[in-house]
Design a protein around this motif. Structure first.
Motif, short mmCIF file in Angstrom:
data_model
loop_
_atom_site.label_atom_id
_atom_site.label_comp_id
_atom_site.label_asym_id
_atom_site.label_seq_id
_atom_site.Cartn_x
_atom_site.Cartn_y
_atom_site.Cartn_z
N TYR A 1 -24.28 -17.85 -34.15
CA TYR A 1 -24.32 -16.39 -34.22
C TYR A 1 -23.71 -15.73 -32.99
O TYR A 1 -23.15 -14.62 -33.09
CB TYR A 1 -25.75 -15.91 -34.48
N ASN A 2 -23.80 -16.37 -31.84
CA ASN A 2 -23.11 -15.85 -30.66
C ASN A 2 -21.60 -15.87 -30.89
O ASN A 2 -20.88 -14.91 -30.55
CB ASN A 2 -23.44 -16.68 -29.42
N ALA B 1 -20.14 -15.85 -33.83
CA ALA B 1 -19.84 -14.86 -34.86
C ALA B 1 -19.68 -13.47 -34.25
O ALA B 1 -18.79 -12.70 -34.64
CB ALA B 1 -20.95 -14.85 -35.91
N GLN B 2 -20.54 -13.14 -33.29
CA GLN B 2 -20.45 -11.82 -32.65
C GLN B 2 -19.17 -11.69 -31.81
O GLN B 2 -18.51 -10.64 -31.84
CB GLN B 2 -21.67 -11.57 -31.76
N LEU B 3 -18.82 -12.75 -31.10
CA LEU B 3 -17.58 -12.73 -30.32
C LEU B 3 -16.37 -12.52 -31.23
O LEU B 3 -15.48 -11.72 -30.93
CB LEU B 3 -17.42 -14.04 -29.55
N ARG B 4 -16.35 -13.23 -32.36
CA ARG B 4 -15.24 -13.11 -33.29
C ARG B 4 -15.22 -11.71 -33.92
O ARG B 4 -14.14 -11.13 -34.09
CB ARG B 4 -15.35 -14.16 -34.40
N SER C 1 -7.84 -29.97 -43.18
CA SER C 1 -6.72 -29.06 -43.45
C SER C 1 -7.04 -27.62 -43.04
O SER C 1 -6.13 -26.83 -42.77
CB SER C 1 -6.34 -29.11 -44.94
N LEU C 2 -8.32 -27.29 -42.98
CA LEU C 2 -8.74 -25.93 -42.61
C LEU C 2 -9.39 -25.88 -41.22
O LEU C 2 -10.13 -24.95 -40.92
CB LEU C 2 -9.73 -25.39 -43.65
N HIS C 3 -9.08 -26.86 -40.39
CA HIS C 3 -9.79 -26.98 -39.11
C HIS C 3 -9.69 -25.74 -38.23
O HIS C 3 -10.60 -25.42 -37.48
CB HIS C 3 -9.31 -28.22 -38.35
N THR C 4 -8.59 -24.99 -38.34
CA THR C 4 -8.45 -23.80 -37.49
C THR C 4 -9.31 -22.63 -37.96
O THR C 4 -9.49 -21.66 -37.22
CB THR C 4 -6.97 -23.35 -37.44
N SER C 5 -9.83 -22.71 -39.17
CA SER C 5 -10.65 -21.62 -39.71
C SER C 5 -12.09 -21.67 -39.20
O SER C 5 -12.77 -20.64 -39.14
CB SER C 5 -10.66 -21.68 -41.24
N PHE C 6 -12.55 -22.86 -38.82
CA PHE C 6 -13.94 -23.00 -38.38
C PHE C 6 -14.11 -22.48 -36.96
O PHE C 6 -13.39 -22.88 -36.04
CB PHE C 6 -14.38 -24.46 -38.50
N GLY C 7 -15.07 -21.56 -36.80
CA GLY C 7 -15.23 -20.87 -35.52
C GLY C 7 -14.30 -19.69 -35.40
O GLY C 7 -14.36 -18.94 -34.41
N ASN C 8 -13.45 -19.49 -36.41
CA ASN C 8 -12.52 -18.38 -36.42
C ASN C 8 -12.91 -17.39 -37.51
O ASN C 8 -13.33 -16.26 -37.22
CB ASN C 8 -11.10 -18.90 -36.64
N LYS C 9 -12.79 -17.81 -38.76
CA LYS C 9 -13.24 -16.97 -39.89
C LYS C 9 -14.49 -17.56 -40.54
O LYS C 9 -15.29 -16.83 -41.12
CB LYS C 9 -12.12 -16.84 -40.93
N TYR C 10 -14.64 -18.87 -40.45
CA TYR C 10 -15.79 -19.55 -41.04
C TYR C 10 -16.78 -19.96 -39.94
O TYR C 10 -16.41 -20.66 -39.01
CB TYR C 10 -15.36 -20.81 -41.79
N ILE C 11 -18.03 -19.52 -40.08
CA ILE C 11 -19.08 -19.88 -39.13
C ILE C 11 -20.10 -20.74 -39.86
O ILE C 11 -20.74 -20.28 -40.82
CB ILE C 11 -19.76 -18.63 -38.54
N VAL C 12 -20.26 -21.98 -39.41
CA VAL C 12 -21.12 -22.95 -40.11
C VAL C 12 -22.47 -23.09 -39.41
O VAL C 12 -22.52 -23.27 -38.20
CB VAL C 12 -20.45 -24.34 -40.18
#
Length: 271
Positions: free
Chosen positions: A60-61, A63-66, A223-234
């Motif tokens: 969540y930290n 997510a807020q930064l993004r 294949s989507l590794h750049t999306s995690f921590g960028n648009k996708y928060i797990v």
């Protein structure tokens, strides 16, 4: 005399034979592994490990930064929205898993409904602060969950009791016919620009993860590794999920408990 000896030996044979059989039956009962035994360690980790809490705060930290970065560079003509899952993403249902272990039973819709009706799931650490922050930044929240649509009222009340914003029938989109979330994300996309997605299951982010094997799930993640921590928060969830049902158990729901145990052992990598 011979008859007495024979009778004594026969009686002893029957006695010790029965005793051995009873002992064997008792031993088999003792050695029988409970259905949910393999989930105890993951549940203990979620409910007790500070590392679990640290990971949810970290998610969540981030997510807020993004969100701050996205808002600072926003050029969208549509209102900004965040799409989030509910269970194990912002509401903690680990007591339900605890009840499964206590009663030694697999998932049943009746037991799950019993838990949902209590409207007592607690907020995941970090979740409430983030979503309230997003609301203050004029970002709309949509809750897309595979809880049954029949549980809409209880789900909304639980969210409201914990203070989550936008907890109403317009913004809480539960499952009707299909468990796929793509169609519900499309509904949000018609009116809003989805800038962040949060979830504990990869199908919370993209339809390419639905009904996928373990191999496919891992390839798609790469294949989507750049999306995690960028648009996708797990968010972390070792208790249950598609990684187990559609991955480890290959999408089959009719395995016996012994077969499941065998499959789990076969999936382990050793040296």
């Amino acid at each position: 005399m011979k008859n007495k000896i024979f009778f004594s030996l026969f009686t002893a044979f029957i006695f010790f034979g029965c005793k051995t059989q009873i002992t064997t039956i008792k031993q088999q009962t003792i050695n029988k592994t409970p259905i949910k035994e393999h989930t105890i360690q993951s549940l203990l980790w979620v409910q007790n490990a500070a590392e679990y809490k640290a990971l949810t705060y970290q998610a969540y930290n981030l997510a807020q930064l993004r969100l701050d970065q996205i808002l600072a560079n926003n050029t969208s003509k549509k209102p900004i929205a965040i799409v989030t899952d509910i269970d194990e993403t912002l509401l903690d249902n680990s007591p339900y898993s605890g009840k499964q272990i206590e009663l030694d039973e697999n998932y049943t819709s009746e037991r799950w409904t019993e838990w949902v009706k209590k409207e007592n799931a607690k907020a995941i650490p970090g979740a409430l602060n983030f979503f309230k922050y997003a609301q203050r930044k004029n970002v709309t929240i949509f809750y897309i969950s595979n809880r049954s649509a029949e549980q809409t009222k209880e789900t909304i009340r639980n969210l409201q009791l914990k203070g989550f914003p936008f907890a109403d029938e317009t913004h809480v989109l539960l499952k009707t016919n299909s468990s796929g979330k793509g169609s519900r994300r499309s509904i949000v996309n018609k009116t809003h620009e989805i800038v962040l997605l949060l979830g504990d299951n990869l199908s919370d982010f993209s339809s390419i993860f639905e009904n996928s094997t373990t191999t496919q799930r891992n390839k798609n993640t790469d294949s989507l590794h750049t999306s995690f921590g960028n648009k996708y928060i797990v968010l972390p969830n070792p208790m249950y999920g598609d990684w187990e049902t559609k991955g480890i158990y290959e999408g089959k729901y009719n395995w016996t408990n012994d077969q499941k145990d065998s499959i789990r052992h076969k999936k382990i990598t050793s040296y």
